[in-house]
Design an enzyme around this catalytic site. Structure first.
Site, PDB file in Angstrom:
ATOM      1  N   HIS A  30      23.878 -13.799  -8.169  1.00 57.21           N
ATOM      2  CA  HIS A  30      23.384 -13.141  -9.371  1.00 57.21           C
ATOM      3  C   HIS A  30      22.327 -14.055  -9.975  1.00 57.21           C
ATOM      4  O   HIS A  30      22.556 -15.254 -10.120  1.00 57.21           O
ATOM      5  CB  HIS A  30      24.526 -12.895 -10.353  1.00 57.21           C
ATOM      6  CG  HIS A  30      24.188 -11.922 -11.432  1.00 57.21           C
ATOM      7  ND1 HIS A  30      23.261 -12.205 -12.414  1.00 57.21           N
ATOM      8  CD2 HIS A  30      24.631 -10.658 -11.678  1.00 57.21           C
ATOM      9  CE1 HIS A  30      23.157 -11.167 -13.217  1.00 57.21           C
ATOM     10  NE2 HIS A  30      23.970 -10.207 -12.794  1.00 57.21           N
ATOM     11  N   ARG A  51      17.923  -7.918 -18.118  1.00 56.07           N
ATOM     12  CA  ARG A  51      16.598  -7.753 -17.498  1.00 56.07           C
ATOM     13  C   ARG A  51      16.204  -6.284 -17.468  1.00 56.07           C
ATOM     14  O   ARG A  51      15.036  -5.942 -17.629  1.00 56.07           O
ATOM     15  CB  ARG A  51      16.595  -8.344 -16.091  1.00 56.07           C
ATOM     16  CG  ARG A  51      16.683  -9.862 -16.083  1.00 56.07           C
ATOM     17  CD  ARG A  51      16.600 -10.452 -14.684  1.00 56.07           C
ATOM     18  NE  ARG A  51      17.779 -10.167 -13.898  1.00 56.07           N
ATOM     19  CZ  ARG A  51      17.806  -9.417 -12.798  1.00 56.07           C
ATOM     20  NH1 ARG A  51      16.690  -8.855 -12.353  1.00 56.07           N
ATOM     21  NH2 ARG A  51      18.922  -9.233 -12.131  1.00 56.07           N
TER      22      ARG A  51
END
Length: 578
Positions: free
Chosen positions: A240, A262
């Site tokens: 991740h 994001r």
């Protein structure tokens, strides 16, 4: 000081209490209420497992303009054309049914739009905003409601019981049951079952930075290796991109700051305060996890780092109040570590998150060993070279439910099988091994494992590094064999379980390295700096790792390459209308 062996009999034994295990138990009990269904879990039901830690959400094609075909194509293209297409098709279709089941039968409350439809947010690598969620605490909502249903359904529980071996039948042709350790007493327990589900979850905690809790140690994959089962795509370890980086001496380091940051428009900044993702991919921060992780790692190698050696994520430009409202859980977590996610910058680092590879299985959960089914992160083939954020919890719940139904049907023509008693004796002897050795330092071995996997088998790989990793892992396995522990009371003997965890992690690490060395191209999470090209998609192959001798995982591994079967769509084609 070995304790006596206790024996238990059940119809269906489920190893693991995450999304896959709990859904399997409920579906099996609903399909055949008279069956005895037992969940065995290393910790406490409802309080452990990776599904509970899910922040982001659940991918499902529900909204106008989206489609199952679109979700499928995103999954296949995100997986770099390595997924088993029948498994991926089952995933995207089953997700629609399962999300309605979660809401209407299990009792989950997900966030909604003003018009009452489910709110779906953006996750990287997808062409449509399809991630259903409960704020940024989706996993707690799902596991909390599932656990309530399990407690009410008359399903037996073996909490704080760790599985240590899949025990075949006396003739070796099928599965007879599972040998376990009762963590509370230290006693060995053999659970004889007509069908077993392997759903322990992955947990790549062999890396320096990792998201799962420390008790996750790839137990299911290690047991599968020991049993001689084929594991595919093991080189595909997902990092991740944004693990919290709070320093070397806190377990908060490595925990996920979810993809929705994001997706909502968060920026990644290097140590100089510059956005850098556009230099690596036109999608910038919304590129897939593999690309963002490599891009951050490149900045780290170039020395463009934050004080703790990572980069920053910045959300302030989106408005602090908006960030606090959308991402309450993460804002509070960052504040606990001294960071202001809403109005400042937070240090992040790529963190080992998910095993895309695992046991080879069929769309109904069956494996090549009769009596053994598998679901969730213990399996390989659904995600290929890269898992889309939000596809993980969908994978667990979809295939867990399918496996529960399939096991209930399968045992209609199956009976209990006598176990291989010699295998039980051998496994107990192996588990007793550390009590017969001089006392040693497990932490030194763990630290060496962390560093080896991060440096030589991590985000960017080479033949030289992987070869070095293989040699080091062999040395660490030998060191662990010589490392003894105190032979005191077995009740909650956590050092013993640390030893067993390390034994499994080293074995699975050796399989990861073997698969990574064998794959001489770069796909998704597997990037070879010495072989940076993806190769011809039309002739794609996946790796299959087996232990040549089932006596010990990690000893004498074989790796083969099998062609990907493009059963629904060929590379260069699409199921979507032009």
């Amino acid at each position: 000081m070995s304790l006596p062996l206790r024996r238990i009999q059940t119809d269906i034994l489920i190893l693991g209490a995450g999304g896959a295990g709990l859904f399997a138990a409920l579906h099996a009990k609903r399909a055949a209420p008279a069956l005895r269904v037992t969940i065995a879990v290393k910790g406490l039901l409802g309080k452990c497992g990776c599904t509970r830690m899910v922040q982001g959400g659940y991918n499902v094609a529900l909204a106008e303009g989206d489609s199952i075909e679109r979700h499928f194509m995103d999954t296949i293209e995100g997986g770099k054309w390595l997924p088993n297409q029948e498994l991926a098709w089952t995933l995207v279709n089953g997700a629609v049914e399962r999300v309605h089941e979660l809401e209407n039968e299990i009792g989950c409350f997900f966030d909604r739009n003003p018009d009452g439809t489910l709110h779906q947010k953006a996750f990287a690598g997808q062409t449509f905003d399809r991630t259903v969620h409960k704020g940024d605490l989706t996993g707690i909502e799902i596991i909390g409601r599932l656990a309530e249903q399990v407690w009410a359904a008359g399903i037996d529980r073996l909490e704080e019981h760790r599985a240590i071996a899949l025990i075949r039948s006396s003739d070796g042709t099928s599965l007879a049951g599972v040998l376990m350790i009762d963590v509370r007493s230290g006693a060995y327990v053999f659970v004889q079952a007509r069908a077993v589900l392997l759903a322990t979850g992955g947990g790549p905690t062999m890396y320096k930075y990792h998201t799962p809790s420390g008790d996750k140690s790839c137990d299911g994959l290690a047991m599968a290796l020991q049993s001689g089962l084929p594991l595919r795509d093991l080189e595909m370890v997902q990092f991740h991109p944004t693990g919290l980086l709070a320093g070397q001496h806190t377990r908060m380091t490595g925990t996920v700051l979810e993809e929705g940051l994001r997706g909502a428009g968060g920026y990644l900044l290097n140590g100089a305060g510059e956005r850098f993702m556009a230099r690596y991919d036109a999608r910038a921060e919304r590129a897939t996890r593999d690309i963002v992780s490599r891009s951050i790692y490149r900045e780290m190698l170039a020395g463009q780092v934050s004080p703790n050696g990572g980069v920053y994520i910045s959300m302030a430009h989106l408005g602090p109040e908006n960030v606090r409202r959308q991402f309450k859980g993460m804002v509070e977590r960052c504040a606990d570590c001294g960071f202001d996610l809403a109005g400042g910058r937070v240090e992040v680092v790529p963190t080992a998150h998910y095993m895309m590879g695992g046991v080879m299985f069929e769309t109904d959960g069956a494996t090549e060993l009769p009596g053994l089914f598998a679901a969730g992160e213990d399996t390989g083939g659904v995600h290929g070279a890269n898992r889309l954020g939000g596809n993980g919890v969908a994978n667990s719940t979809v295939f867990g439910g399918i496996a529960g139904d399939a096991m209930a049907a399968w045992i209609g023509h199956s009976d209990w099988r006598a176990p291989d008693e010699d295998a039980i004796v051998r496994t107990i002897a192996r588990s007793e091994h550390p009590f017969r050795q001089p006392a040693g330092q497990l932490q030194a071995i763990r630290d060496a494992l962390y560093e080896t996997m991060w440096q030589d088998a991590g985000i960017i790989r080479t033949a030289a590094g992987l070869t070095r990793a293989g040699d080091t892992l062999a040395e660490l396995a030998a060191r662990l064999d010589r490392c003894g522990i105190d032979d005191g009371a077995r009740t909650f003997h956590l050092t013993w379980h640390d030893w067993l965890n390390l034994d499994n992690l080293i074995a699975v690490s050796r399989a990861i390295v073997a698969a990574a060395l064998a794959r001489k191209d770069s796909r998704g999470a597997h990037f070879r700096d010495d072989h940076p090209e993806a190769g011809d998609l039309a002739t794609s192959t996946y790796t299959v790792v087996r232990a040549r001798e089932a006596a010990r995982a990690g000893d004498d591994l074989s790796v083969s390459h099998e062609p990907v079967k493009f059963t629904r769509v060929q590379p260069g084609q699409s199921l979507l209308a032009a």
